[in-house]
Scaffold this active site. Structure first.
Site, PDB file in Angstrom:
ATOM      1  N   THR A 147       0.818  -1.222   0.000  1.00 33.17           N
ATOM      2  CA  THR A 147       0.000   0.000   0.000  1.00 33.17           C
ATOM      3  C   THR A 147       0.847   1.265   0.000  1.00 33.17           C
ATOM      4  O   THR A 147       0.483   2.272  -0.616  1.00 33.17           O
ATOM      5  CB  THR A 147      -0.925   0.004   1.241  1.00 33.17           C
ATOM      6  OG1 THR A 147      -1.825  -1.078   1.094  1.00 33.17           O
ATOM      7  CG2 THR A 147      -1.711   1.287   1.368  1.00 33.17           C
TER       8      THR A 147
ATOM      9  N   SER B 281       1.716  -7.629  -1.075  1.00 34.04           N
ATOM     10  CA  SER B 281       2.387  -8.673  -0.285  1.00 34.04           C
ATOM     11  C   SER B 281       1.560  -9.938  -0.152  1.00 34.04           C
ATOM     12  O   SER B 281       2.073 -10.976   0.256  1.00 34.04           O
ATOM     13  CB  SER B 281       2.805  -8.135   1.085  1.00 34.04           C
ATOM     14  OG  SER B 281       1.716  -8.096   1.971  1.00 34.04           O
ATOM     15  N   SER B 282       0.293  -9.890  -0.510  1.00 34.05           N
ATOM     16  CA  SER B 282      -0.502 -11.122  -0.510  1.00 34.05           C
ATOM     17  C   SER B 282       0.023 -12.103  -1.555  1.00 34.05           C
ATOM     18  O   SER B 282      -0.254 -13.294  -1.495  1.00 34.05           O
ATOM     19  CB  SER B 282      -1.970 -10.817  -0.832  1.00 34.05           C
ATOM     20  OG  SER B 282      -2.418  -9.792  -0.008  1.00 34.05           O
TER      21      SER B 282
ATOM     22  N   THR C  30       1.616  -4.716   4.152  1.00 38.69           N
ATOM     23  CA  THR C  30       1.422  -5.112   5.552  1.00 38.69           C
ATOM     24  C   THR C  30       0.840  -6.520   5.702  1.00 38.69           C
ATOM     25  O   THR C  30       1.034  -7.154   6.730  1.00 38.69           O
ATOM     26  CB  THR C  30       0.468  -4.123   6.267  1.00 38.69           C
ATOM     27  OG1 THR C  30      -0.768  -4.084   5.561  1.00 38.69           O
ATOM     28  CG2 THR C  30       1.073  -2.734   6.344  1.00 38.69           C
TER      29      THR C  30
ATOM     30  N   THR D  78      -0.758 -21.243  20.563  1.00 35.18           N
ATOM     31  CA  THR D  78      -2.102 -20.853  21.020  1.00 35.18           C
ATOM     32  C   THR D  78      -2.810 -19.953  20.010  1.00 35.18           C
ATOM     33  O   THR D  78      -2.170 -19.164  19.309  1.00 35.18           O
ATOM     34  CB  THR D  78      -2.052 -20.163  22.400  1.00 35.18           C
ATOM     35  OG1 THR D  78      -3.367 -19.700  22.720  1.00 35.18           O
ATOM     36  CG2 THR D  78      -1.088 -18.985  22.429  1.00 35.18           C
TER      37      THR D  78
ATOM     38  N   CYS E 215      -4.698 -17.679  21.036  1.00 33.83           N
ATOM     39  CA  CYS E 215      -4.752 -16.356  21.683  1.00 33.83           C
ATOM     40  C   CYS E 215      -3.622 -15.492  21.137  1.00 33.83           C
ATOM     41  O   CYS E 215      -2.498 -15.964  20.998  1.00 33.83           O
ATOM     42  CB  CYS E 215      -4.558 -16.480  23.187  1.00 33.83           C
ATOM     43  SG  CYS E 215      -5.822 -17.434  24.000  1.00 33.83           S
TER      44      CYS E 215
HETATM   45  N1  ASP Z   1      -2.559  -5.689   0.364  1.00 33.77           N
HETATM   46  C1  ASP Z   1      -1.537  -4.771   0.774  1.00 33.77           C
HETATM   47  C2  ASP Z   1      -0.241  -5.546   0.849  1.00 33.77           C
HETATM   48  O1  ASP Z   1      -0.021  -6.285   1.747  1.00 33.77           O
HETATM   49  C3  ASP Z   1      -1.879  -4.171   2.072  1.00 33.77           C
HETATM   50  C4  ASP Z   1      -0.865  -3.213   2.649  1.00 33.77           C
HETATM   51  O2  ASP Z   1       0.219  -3.011   2.176  1.00 33.77           O
HETATM   52  O3  ASP Z   1      -1.185  -2.606   3.675  1.00 33.77           O
HETATM   53  O4  ASP Z   1       0.579  -5.425  -0.029  1.00 33.77           O
END
Ligand code: ASP
Length: 343
Positions: free
Chosen positions: A15, A60-61, A91, A280, A282
């Site tokens: 992002t 990053s997915s 992220t 876990t 959690c």
């Molecule tokens: N889908 C984005 C990624 O992981 C989300 C981000 O960067 O916040 O590349």
């Protein structure tokens, strides 16, 4: 050792470097030069900042283990030329990448700081600028002896620096996207960047050669326990051909239903040589298979404790260990040791 700091910024996508497509409105990555143009403040640092951009840059997915290998090899190639590295990364899988790199880069003595943002860097309210600028400052940080202040793979996000293999993406919307529930922040950025040096891992002796591990196994699965999980599901997973390790996500302090079929399936898999690691569900706290009868039974079935490791750290550590060792006994031995402060 270099006298003057120099930092390499590695742009992978995410992002932080995206903008809305003029027609469809979807967020798509844009070129790195434009990301740098958005942060002229970087020119005020009195050290060299070079950049390297992956091509193409990706969400990053879409990151797969071979991308971690490319990142690790790039750091090895550039290691002697820089005091530290900043990796701009999406992220979504940042905690996986940071955990993986922590296991790939043995004897690391320089900062490798992952950061990104929740809003693209070109937007007025972006969190990307501050994350980026502070990450660069941390990557350049040296003590009076000229050693790195943080010789670890970390994530910097929203004023906090965390050990990478302790993190998880915790919030999909807030700027404070990452948490490290089981380990304190290594630094906090306010007016000054305050380093919590007692929590940072320093080498016993400096100037060791960097060792890069690039063999990554993928014969691992995460099995999350839930009330009503069916025998046929567990059976099918434990019988996947070639599967070497199962990360079992259990309740609370490492508990699972005390169903005899479940215990039999788990102990059967263990006796066939499979490793089952208990972590876990959690976000915070540790597995302790000594507390409740249902946890004790798991331990008796041969399930290994993952202590307070995150699932991200467990999965990537297993991938690196199974890539390096064909013998599950060795993998098991190393899984029980904390290699880079991951538990
Ligand atoms: N889908 C984005 C990624 O992981 C989300 C981000 O960067 O916040 O590349």
């Amino acid at each position: 050792m270099m006298n003057k700091a120099a930092v390499l910024v590695i742009y992978t996508g995410g992002t932080i470097g995206m903008k809305a497509h003029p027609v469809t409105g979807e967020l798509v990555p844009f070129r790195f030069e434009h990301v740098l143009e958005e942060v002229p403040e970087l020119q005020k640092f009195c050290f060299r900042i070079d950049s390297y951009s992956f091509d193409p840059v990706i969400d990053s997915s879409d990151i797969l283990p071979d991308f971690w290998v490319r990142l690790a090899l790039l750091i090895r190639e550039k290691y002697d030329q820089y005091n530290g590295f900043v990796i701009l990364h999406g992220t979504d899988t940042m905690s996986y990448s940071a955990s993986a790199l922590s296991f790939m880069l043995e004897n690391l003595e320089k900062p490798v700081i992952f950061t990104g943002s929740q809003l693209p860097i070109g937007l007025p309210r972006t969190d990307g600028k501050e994350n980026f600028i502070s990450a660069v400052e941390i990557a350049a940080g040296l003590d009076q002896q000229g050693h790195a202040l943080v010789p670890e793979v970390c994530i910097f996000f929203q004023d906090q620096l965390f050990r990478g293999n302790r993190t998880m993406k915790y919030n999909a919307e807030e700027f404070r996207a990452f948490r490290s529930p089981n380990y304190p922040a290594l630094a906090e950025a306010g007016i000054h960047i305050k380093y919590n040096r007692k929590y940072i891992l320093y080498p016993e002796s400096w100037d060791r050669p960097l060792l890069v591990h690039t063999q990554v196994g993928t014969d691992v699965v995460v099995l999350k326990i839930f009330p009503g999980i069916e025998k046929k599901v567990v059976e099918a997973i434990l019988n996947i051909p070639g599967l070497r390790v199962v990360v079992l996500e259990t309740y609370g302090q490492g508990n699972a239903p005390s169903l005899q079929w479940l215990l039999d399936l788990l102990s059967g898999a263990v006796s066939r040589g499979m490793i089952i690691v208990n972590v876990t569900q959690c976000p915070a706290g540790s597995v302790s298979m000594d507390t409740y009868a249902c946890g004790i039974r798991l331990r008796e079935a041969g399930v290994l404790s993952g202590y307070d490791m995150t699932t991200e750290a467990a999965v990537t550590k297993i991938m690196l260990l199974t890539g390096q060792y064909f013998d599950n006994k060795k993998v098991k031995e190393l899984l029980s040791q904390s290699l880079n402060g991951e538990f």
